[in-house]
Design a protein around this motif. Sequence first.
Motif, PDB file in Angstrom:
ATOM      1  N   TRP A  90       0.833  -1.205   0.000  1.00 64.91           N
ATOM      2  CA  TRP A  90       0.000   0.000   0.000  1.00 64.91           C
ATOM      3  C   TRP A  90       0.869   1.257   0.000  1.00 64.91           C
ATOM      4  O   TRP A  90       0.622   2.192  -0.758  1.00 64.91           O
ATOM      5  CB  TRP A  90      -0.923  -0.036   1.212  1.00 64.91           C
ATOM      6  CG  TRP A  90      -1.861   1.103   1.379  1.00 64.91           C
ATOM      7  CD1 TRP A  90      -3.044   1.311   0.729  1.00 64.91           C
ATOM      8  CD2 TRP A  90      -1.740   2.185   2.315  1.00 64.91           C
ATOM      9  NE1 TRP A  90      -3.653   2.454   1.192  1.00 64.91           N
ATOM     10  CE2 TRP A  90      -2.875   3.002   2.170  1.00 64.91           C
ATOM     11  CE3 TRP A  90      -0.791   2.532   3.274  1.00 64.91           C
ATOM     12  CZ2 TRP A  90      -3.088   4.151   2.933  1.00 64.91           C
ATOM     13  CZ3 TRP A  90      -0.989   3.674   4.034  1.00 64.91           C
ATOM     14  CH2 TRP A  90      -2.126   4.469   3.858  1.00 64.91           C
ATOM     15  N   THR A  91       1.896   1.283   0.844  1.00 69.85           N
ATOM     16  CA  THR A  91       2.731   2.486   0.945  1.00 69.85           C
ATOM     17  C   THR A  91       3.613   2.677  -0.282  1.00 69.85           C
ATOM     18  O   THR A  91       3.917   3.811  -0.642  1.00 69.85           O
ATOM     19  CB  THR A  91       3.635   2.459   2.196  1.00 69.85           C
ATOM     20  OG1 THR A  91       4.501   1.331   2.139  1.00 69.85           O
ATOM     21  CG2 THR A  91       2.837   2.446   3.465  1.00 69.85           C
ATOM     22  N   ASN A  93      -1.119   3.991  -6.061  1.00 72.50           N
ATOM     23  CA  ASN A  93      -1.577   4.839  -4.952  1.00 72.50           C
ATOM     24  C   ASN A  93      -0.900   6.200  -4.997  1.00 72.50           C
ATOM     25  O   ASN A  93      -1.549   7.233  -4.780  1.00 72.50           O
ATOM     26  CB  ASN A  93      -1.324   4.170  -3.600  1.00 72.50           C
ATOM     27  CG  ASN A  93      -2.291   3.047  -3.319  1.00 72.50           C
ATOM     28  OD1 ASN A  93      -3.291   2.872  -4.013  1.00 72.50           O
ATOM     29  ND2 ASN A  93      -1.990   2.257  -2.308  1.00 72.50           N
ATOM     30  N   TYR A 103      -2.756   9.804  -5.455  1.00 76.03           N
ATOM     31  CA  TYR A 103      -2.513  10.869  -4.481  1.00 76.03           C
ATOM     32  C   TYR A 103      -2.039  12.141  -5.185  1.00 76.03           C
ATOM     33  O   TYR A 103      -2.519  13.239  -4.896  1.00 76.03           O
ATOM     34  CB  TYR A 103      -1.490  10.388  -3.447  1.00 76.03           C
ATOM     35  CG  TYR A 103      -1.031  11.447  -2.485  1.00 76.03           C
ATOM     36  CD1 TYR A 103      -1.914  12.023  -1.574  1.00 76.03           C
ATOM     37  CD2 TYR A 103       0.287  11.876  -2.485  1.00 76.03           C
ATOM     38  CE1 TYR A 103      -1.488  13.001  -0.695  1.00 76.03           C
ATOM     39  CE2 TYR A 103       0.716  12.851  -1.609  1.00 76.03           C
ATOM     40  CZ  TYR A 103      -0.175  13.409  -0.717  1.00 76.03           C
ATOM     41  OH  TYR A 103       0.250  14.378   0.154  1.00 76.03           O
ATOM     42  N   ASP A 149      -8.168   3.829   2.312  1.00 75.07           N
ATOM     43  CA  ASP A 149      -7.460   3.762   3.581  1.00 75.07           C
ATOM     44  C   ASP A 149      -6.945   2.352   3.829  1.00 75.07           C
ATOM     45  O   ASP A 149      -7.532   1.375   3.371  1.00 75.07           O
ATOM     46  CB  ASP A 149      -8.377   4.163   4.742  1.00 75.07           C
ATOM     47  CG  ASP A 149      -8.721   5.638   4.750  1.00 75.07           C
ATOM     48  OD1 ASP A 149      -8.083   6.412   4.012  1.00 75.07           O
ATOM     49  OD2 ASP A 149      -9.643   6.025   5.498  1.00 75.07           O
ATOM     50  N   TYR A 174      -3.763   7.565   3.286  1.00 76.07           N
ATOM     51  CA  TYR A 174      -2.557   7.563   2.459  1.00 76.07           C
ATOM     52  C   TYR A 174      -1.920   8.950   2.373  1.00 76.07           C
ATOM     53  O   TYR A 174      -0.714   9.095   2.531  1.00 76.07           O
ATOM     54  CB  TYR A 174      -2.870   7.038   1.053  1.00 76.07           C
ATOM     55  CG  TYR A 174      -1.645   6.901   0.191  1.00 76.07           C
ATOM     56  CD1 TYR A 174      -0.877   5.747   0.244  1.00 76.07           C
ATOM     57  CD2 TYR A 174      -1.250   7.917  -0.671  1.00 76.07           C
ATOM     58  CE1 TYR A 174       0.264   5.611  -0.533  1.00 76.07           C
ATOM     59  CE2 TYR A 174      -0.109   7.788  -1.451  1.00 76.07           C
ATOM     60  CZ  TYR A 174       0.644   6.637  -1.380  1.00 76.07           C
ATOM     61  OH  TYR A 174       1.772   6.514  -2.150  1.00 76.07           O
ATOM     62  N   SER A 225       1.680   9.693   3.906  1.00 75.15           N
ATOM     63  CA  SER A 225       2.745  10.041   2.970  1.00 75.15           C
ATOM     64  C   SER A 225       3.353  11.407   3.228  1.00 75.15           C
ATOM     65  O   SER A 225       4.501  11.650   2.871  1.00 75.15           O
ATOM     66  CB  SER A 225       2.214  10.002   1.531  1.00 75.15           C
ATOM     67  OG  SER A 225       1.786   8.711   1.210  1.00 75.15           O
TER      68      SER A 225
END
Length: 174
Positions: A13-14, A19, A23, A31, A145, A149
């Motif tokens: 995910w990170t 993603n 973003y 989430d 996120y 981030s």
Amino acid sequence: MFEGIKAKRFDKWTNSDKNFQKYQEGKKVKDFKMFNAKDLSTYSSDVNKFSQNYIKRWDTDGDGAWTKDEFISMATNGAGIPDECKEDYEQLFDDLFVNLNLDDDDSTVSSEEFAAQLIMADINWETYDKTGRDLSQSLDGKLDYGVYSSIGMNSPADNKEIKQALYDHFYAET
């Protein structure tokens, strides 16, 4: 075993290019659910458990914490800093590592220190402000996120102050 799977999913995910692109385009990224936060009496230990499992993923020396090199490995998804831009990124990673350090040991980041970072990404800041800064009504065990981030990037002094207060409240030995 489930915790290791959850840590792997968190990593995905990170570090997801998809993603990151969403973003950057101002779109909502789903989430990440660390755990079900129905029982706030166990919240800080639940976050710390999740944090410890994620730290294990990148902890090559087995001490239960991240050294700066382990942190850089985590932050770059194992790639490290490329030689051609090492000079540009070394200071950034130094600053991010320092921003995570909240205890008296500046050589490592513990699960409790990283947990304070995760708590910041779990706080629904709009709800927090609307409820008169009631943290208990602002936590759900899910990470945003965009917040996650940008925690280390935006106003690091303010973020470190908030993280320090969270760390002191939940994890510092008194």
